[in-house]
Design an enzyme around this catalytic site. Structure first.
Site, short mmCIF file in Angstrom:
data_model
loop_
_atom_site.label_atom_id
_atom_site.label_comp_id
_atom_site.label_asym_id
_atom_site.label_seq_id
_atom_site.Cartn_x
_atom_site.Cartn_y
_atom_site.Cartn_z
N HIS A 39 -34.70 -20.62 90.54
CA HIS A 39 -35.98 -20.34 89.90
C HIS A 39 -37.07 -20.91 90.74
O HIS A 39 -38.04 -21.16 90.31
CB HIS A 39 -36.02 -21.10 88.33
CG HIS A 39 -35.06 -20.18 87.61
ND1 HIS A 39 -35.57 -19.07 86.82
CD2 HIS A 39 -33.92 -20.33 87.15
CE1 HIS A 39 -34.65 -18.64 85.99
NE2 HIS A 39 -33.67 -19.37 86.27
N SER A 131 -27.26 -5.86 90.27
CA SER A 131 -28.49 -4.83 90.40
C SER A 131 -28.96 -4.99 91.61
O SER A 131 -29.46 -3.92 91.88
CB SER A 131 -29.36 -5.26 89.06
OG SER A 131 -29.90 -6.57 89.20
N ASP A 175 -32.48 -12.44 95.49
CA ASP A 175 -31.07 -11.45 95.31
C ASP A 175 -31.24 -10.31 96.40
O ASP A 175 -29.92 -10.26 96.94
CB ASP A 175 -30.89 -11.09 93.76
CG ASP A 175 -31.24 -11.97 92.79
OD1 ASP A 175 -31.15 -13.19 93.12
OD2 ASP A 175 -31.42 -11.84 91.56
#
Ligand code: GLA
Length: 391
Positions: A39, A131, A175
């Site tokens: 985060h 994803s 990511d």
């Protein structure tokens, strides 16, 4: 290339041939782990991800019309549409591909119709960013197919926009960056503000990284993710009043957060405390890694987990249980939840020789506590997104 990668590549390739009767080009994008720096990406801080041996493959050929045919090999489902309609269908698995086309169109890239079969072995919802791998693989493939002239960093940035604008999760850049820029046996220290990055070899001679997959994904994951982001922004707007240079939590320090604790209020204070400490922790952890101090690195992993559990509050019962199980095990140097939270995997740094016993004990304990089977994955770090040339 290792066996399971080959078999997945073959599986997708063969399915494409069976469906479309042509020989396709084949592309691969991996999932990712993140060693430390959770985060922190959307707070412009540092992260330390690596790309995995688990990946998604797209077999693809262009068409002469403006139709797009997507076949999800693992679901055995097909979705067809034309390039002038990117509205969201019922099948949510299509969002990533439609989001890719939506971005390309918004940025004025011209492409024609195409047909693709895709699939792989990144466990869904396990926090390994399947994803991001899907998005990056399709961008990369279309770039090659239609000569769009996108460089790797543009693919990464567009991939993030798919999540932010089409899927609706305000995720950071980690990511996609890991999936596209990953390098065999290396971790990437990425500065999410400047996008400067450096590869570090991860010394896995005596130790292994193992993922323990809770196999749960609590439904609040994406809404809470977006809320965390807003809470961080609120923190920035308060700190900025006193420290005008603070544009993101990257520019703030734990001391500043302490100083304005009262005005931040208990929730935003806890969020900002965690993020500012975590950004510092990544830097310290990288120094420990360079010195080969894996025991010290492991301690930092536990600290991250504590912050995520109590201050950032994105953990869950299952993740905490798995981390707690490791605490008295002298063969485990570090453990923590990984990724966005509310489910997915824990990442464990374990002595090589102890991995079999570790997995056995963890599986038994998890089964007993939650009545859920615990998949464990031994991490292998492989190269990022690329075309696959089959022999
Ligand atoms: C998800 C997001 C990333 C990052 C992590 C938490 O994986 O997609 O951008 O914010 O959570 O570190």
């Amino acid at each position: 290339m290792i066996d399971n990668t080959c078999s997945n590549a073959d599986r997708v390739h063969d399915k494409f041939k069976e469906l479309f009767g042509e020989t396709p080009r084949l592309f691969r994008s991996p999932g990712r782990i993140n060693l430390i720096g959770e985060h922190t990406d959307y707070n412009q801080g540092f992260v330390l991800p690596a790309s995995l041996d688990k990946a998604v493959f797209f077999a693809i050929t262009p068409r002469t019309d403006n139709r797009v045919i997507l076949h999800a090999v693992d679901l055995d489902e097909t979705y067809e549409f034309t390039l002038d309609d990117f509205s969201k269908p019922e099948q949510t698995w299509t969002y990533y591909q439609l989001g890719v086309l939506d971005q390309l169109q918004k940025h004025g890239y011209q492409l024609g119709g195409f047909q693709t079969a895709f699939g792989g072995d990144i466990p869904l919802g396990a926090g390994m960013s399947s994803s991001a791998a899907l998005e990056c693989c399709l961008f990369f493939a279309l770039n090659e197919l239609f000569g769009l002239g996108l460089d790797r960093l543009t693919i990464v940035k567009l991939g993030q926009k798919v999540e932010n604008q089409y899927v609706g999760v305000q995720s950071g850049i980690m990511d996609q960056f890991a999936s596209v820029f990953g390098k065999e046996e290396s971790v990437i220290r990425l500065d999410c503000r400047s996008l400067e990055y450096e590869y570090f070899p991860f010394p896995m001679h005596e130790y292994l990284l193992v993922l323990c997959d809770t196999s749960v994904k609590h439904s609040l994951a994406s809404s809470e993710y977006n809320t965390r982001r807003q809470e961080c922004e609120k923190g920035v707007s308060i700190l900025q009043k006193y420290h005008p240079d603070v544009q993101s939590l990257r520019d703030a320090t734990p001391a500043m957060v302490e100083e304005h604790r009262e005005e931040l209020g208990p929730v935003v204070y806890r969020r900002c405390k965690y993020v500012t400490e975590e950004i510092e922790r990544v830097q310290v952890a990288c120094e420990l890694l360079l010195r080969g101090d894996l025991a010290g690195f492991g301690k930092k992993m536990y600290e991250t987990h504590e912050g995520l559990q109590h201050e950032y509050e994105v953990s869950c019962e299952e993740l905490d249980f798995l981390v707690d199980q490791t605490r008295d095990n002298p063969d485990v140097l570090g453990a923590r939840m990984m990724g966005g939270g509310f489910g997915g995997c824990t990442l464990n740094l374990i002595k090589n020789t102890a991995v079999d016993t570790f997995e056995k004990q963890m599986k038994a304990a998890y089964q007993q506590a939650f009545n859920i089977e615990l998949p464990c994955y031994r991490v292998r770090i492989m190269d990022g997104t690329a075309e696959v040339h089959r022999i």
